[in-house]
Design a protein around this motif. Structure first.
Motif, mmCIF file in Angstrom:
data_model
loop_
_atom_site.group_PDB
_atom_site.id
_atom_site.type_symbol
_atom_site.label_atom_id
_atom_site.label_comp_id
_atom_site.label_asym_id
_atom_site.label_seq_id
_atom_site.Cartn_x
_atom_site.Cartn_y
_atom_site.Cartn_z
ATOM 1 N N GLY A 73 0.811 -1.209 0.000
ATOM 2 C CA GLY A 73 0.000 0.000 0.000
ATOM 3 C C GLY A 73 0.846 1.260 0.000
ATOM 4 O O GLY A 73 0.635 2.176 -0.805
ATOM 5 N N LYS A 74 1.835 1.296 0.890
ATOM 6 C CA LYS A 74 2.718 2.455 0.954
ATOM 7 C C LYS A 74 3.614 2.534 -0.274
ATOM 8 O O LYS A 74 4.024 3.617 -0.691
ATOM 9 C CB LYS A 74 3.558 2.394 2.223
ATOM 10 N N LEU A 75 3.911 1.364 -0.858
ATOM 11 C CA LEU A 75 4.728 1.354 -2.077
ATOM 12 C C LEU A 75 4.018 2.084 -3.210
ATOM 13 O O LEU A 75 4.631 2.883 -3.927
ATOM 14 C CB LEU A 75 5.031 -0.094 -2.480
ATOM 15 N N MET A 76 2.718 1.840 -3.373
ATOM 16 C CA MET A 76 1.976 2.487 -4.436
ATOM 17 C C MET A 76 1.866 3.997 -4.196
ATOM 18 O O MET A 76 1.882 4.781 -5.138
ATOM 19 C CB MET A 76 0.578 1.860 -4.543
ATOM 20 N N GLU A 77 1.779 4.383 -2.914
ATOM 21 C CA GLU A 77 1.677 5.800 -2.597
ATOM 22 C C GLU A 77 2.976 6.551 -2.906
ATOM 23 O O GLU A 77 2.947 7.748 -3.214
ATOM 24 C CB GLU A 77 1.316 5.980 -1.118
ATOM 25 N N THR A 78 4.077 5.867 -2.792
ATOM 26 C CA THR A 78 5.381 6.532 -2.963
ATOM 27 C C THR A 78 6.081 6.129 -4.258
ATOM 28 O O THR A 78 7.277 6.333 -4.394
ATOM 29 C CB THR A 78 6.295 6.195 -1.769
ATOM 30 N N MET A 79 5.322 5.535 -5.189
ATOM 31 C CA MET A 79 5.946 5.055 -6.420
ATOM 32 C C MET A 79 6.625 6.190 -7.188
ATOM 33 O O MET A 79 7.709 6.023 -7.747
ATOM 34 C CB MET A 79 4.900 4.370 -7.304
ATOM 35 N N TRP A 80 5.987 7.355 -7.228
ATOM 36 C CA TRP A 80 6.578 8.480 -7.954
ATOM 37 C C TRP A 80 7.921 8.875 -7.349
ATOM 38 O O TRP A 80 8.872 9.210 -8.070
ATOM 39 C CB TRP A 80 5.627 9.672 -7.939
ATOM 40 N N ALA A 81 7.987 8.839 -5.990
ATOM 41 C CA ALA A 81 9.246 9.177 -5.324
ATOM 42 C C ALA A 81 10.303 8.121 -5.610
ATOM 43 O O ALA A 81 11.486 8.450 -5.805
ATOM 44 C CB ALA A 81 9.016 9.299 -3.816
ATOM 45 N N ALA A 82 9.897 6.827 -5.642
ATOM 46 C CA ALA A 82 10.849 5.750 -5.921
ATOM 47 C C ALA A 82 11.426 5.883 -7.331
ATOM 48 O O ALA A 82 12.637 5.738 -7.537
ATOM 49 C CB ALA A 82 10.160 4.395 -5.752
ATOM 50 N N PHE A 136 13.875 2.338 13.868
ATOM 51 C CA PHE A 136 13.020 3.532 13.927
ATOM 52 C C PHE A 136 11.588 3.132 13.582
ATOM 53 O O PHE A 136 11.140 3.304 12.436
ATOM 54 C CB PHE A 136 13.529 4.605 12.958
ATOM 55 N N PRO A 137 10.851 2.585 14.545
ATOM 56 C CA PRO A 137 9.522 2.032 14.261
ATOM 57 C C PRO A 137 8.477 3.064 13.842
ATOM 58 O O PRO A 137 7.455 2.691 13.259
ATOM 59 C CB PRO A 137 9.132 1.381 15.598
ATOM 60 N N THR A 138 8.689 4.350 14.121
ATOM 61 C CA THR A 138 7.683 5.349 13.774
ATOM 62 C C THR A 138 7.690 5.674 12.279
ATOM 63 O O THR A 138 6.664 5.623 11.607
ATOM 64 C CB THR A 138 7.907 6.637 14.589
ATOM 65 N N TRP A 139 8.853 6.037 11.752
ATOM 66 C CA TRP A 139 8.944 6.388 10.342
ATOM 67 C C TRP A 139 9.771 5.402 9.531
ATOM 68 O O TRP A 139 9.750 5.424 8.294
ATOM 69 C CB TRP A 139 9.561 7.777 10.183
ATOM 70 N N GLY A 140 10.479 4.491 10.214
ATOM 71 C CA GLY A 140 11.366 3.557 9.526
ATOM 72 C C GLY A 140 10.684 2.658 8.507
ATOM 73 O O GLY A 140 11.156 2.533 7.359
ATOM 74 N N PRO A 141 9.558 1.983 8.847
ATOM 75 C CA PRO A 141 8.923 1.084 7.872
ATOM 76 C C PRO A 141 8.487 1.774 6.589
ATOM 77 O O PRO A 141 8.643 1.231 5.498
ATOM 78 C CB PRO A 141 7.717 0.546 8.655
ATOM 79 N N SER A 142 7.938 3.005 6.702
ATOM 80 C CA SER A 142 7.504 3.730 5.505
ATOM 81 C C SER A 142 8.699 4.088 4.620
ATOM 82 O O SER A 142 8.660 3.906 3.394
ATOM 83 C CB SER A 142 6.752 4.998 5.901
ATOM 84 N N PHE A 143 9.751 4.592 5.256
ATOM 85 C CA PHE A 143 10.938 4.952 4.498
ATOM 86 C C PHE A 143 11.612 3.718 3.913
ATOM 87 O O PHE A 143 12.138 3.752 2.791
ATOM 88 C CB PHE A 143 11.903 5.717 5.394
ATOM 89 N N ALA A 144 11.584 2.611 4.678
ATOM 90 C CA ALA A 144 12.168 1.365 4.186
ATOM 91 C C ALA A 144 11.427 0.866 2.954
ATOM 92 O O ALA A 144 12.031 0.348 2.010
ATOM 93 C CB ALA A 144 12.148 0.304 5.283
ATOM 94 N N SER A 145 10.086 1.013 2.928
ATOM 95 C CA SER A 145 9.321 0.609 1.752
ATOM 96 C C SER A 145 9.746 1.403 0.526
ATOM 97 O O SER A 145 9.863 0.861 -0.580
ATOM 98 C CB SER A 145 7.827 0.801 2.012
#
Length: 203
Positions: A73-82, A136-145
């Motif tokens: 889900g987060k991958l699709m949201e940040t695809m443009w950034a990737a 970094f459990p707060t922002w780490g998983p999103s950034f890791a994705s």
């Protein structure tokens, strides 16, 4: 088989020990590999043979773990950034490799080819990304994705570019010869070890 199990066991023990001590287990394992492979040429040959046999199992576990940490889900949201980061990295690779090839004195025909060999990334990058997500459990998983998405893009495009670079510089087809040579050397070392063991056991 015994050597393979021993090396994998020691590597796992070192990783877990350093992780519990809040150190850097990934970088420590890389350093240990550099030291082990550069002591003697004989050690390098044996180590490469052992790692070659163990690589399929390790890769299955490693990339399955990386896949489990990927949040679609987060991958699709940040695809443009990737995609943006992927293109920026490609450009940086091209500029850096071209400049390095020119300064290093490579033939001119290789200046626009060398960057193709540096696109692929996986092992250490995925390991550090997973560590960041845990630390970094707060922002780490999103950034890791996001980072894993960039790594996946590099992994999809990189091998094809790497192959093209090998073909263009005329190195295609030599890998099988080198692998066969390493296997022959490893078999020779094994025969020598068996001969020494038999001589020691003789009355």
């Amino acid at each position: 088989a015994f050597k393979s199990v021993t090396i994998l066991g020691l590597s796992g023990f070192m990783y877990l020990t350093l992780a519990l001590a809040a150190e850097e287990p990934v970088l420590a394992c890389v350093a240990a590999g550099v030291i082990a492979a550069n002591r003697r040429e004989q050690d390098r040959t044996v180590l490469l043979g052992i790692l070659e046999n163990a690589m399929p199992i390790v890769n299955v576990v490693f990339f399955m773990l990386a896949g489990c940490t990927l949040e679609v889900g987060k991958l699709m949201e940040t695809m443009w950034a990737a995609v943006t980061l992927f293109m920026i990295r490609l450009g940086a690779n091209y500029l850096g490799a071209t400049a390095g090839a020119s300064i290093g004195g490579l033939p001119k025909e290789q200046h626009n080819i060398s960057w193709m060999a540096y696109v692929t990334q996986a092992g250490v990058s995925l390991g550090l990304t997973n560590e960041m997500a845990t630390a970094f459990p707060t922002w780490g998983p999103s950034f890791a994705s996001l980072l894993i998405s960039v790594i996946v893009l590099n992994q999809l495009v990189g091998p094809a570019l790497f192959k093209e670079a090998i073909v263009r510089v005329g190195e295609a087809g030599r890998g099988s010869t080198a692998t066969a040579r390493n296997r022959e050397r490893l078999a020779g070392l094994k025969s020598e070890e068996d001969r020494v063991d038999n001589h020691a056991e003789a009355p």
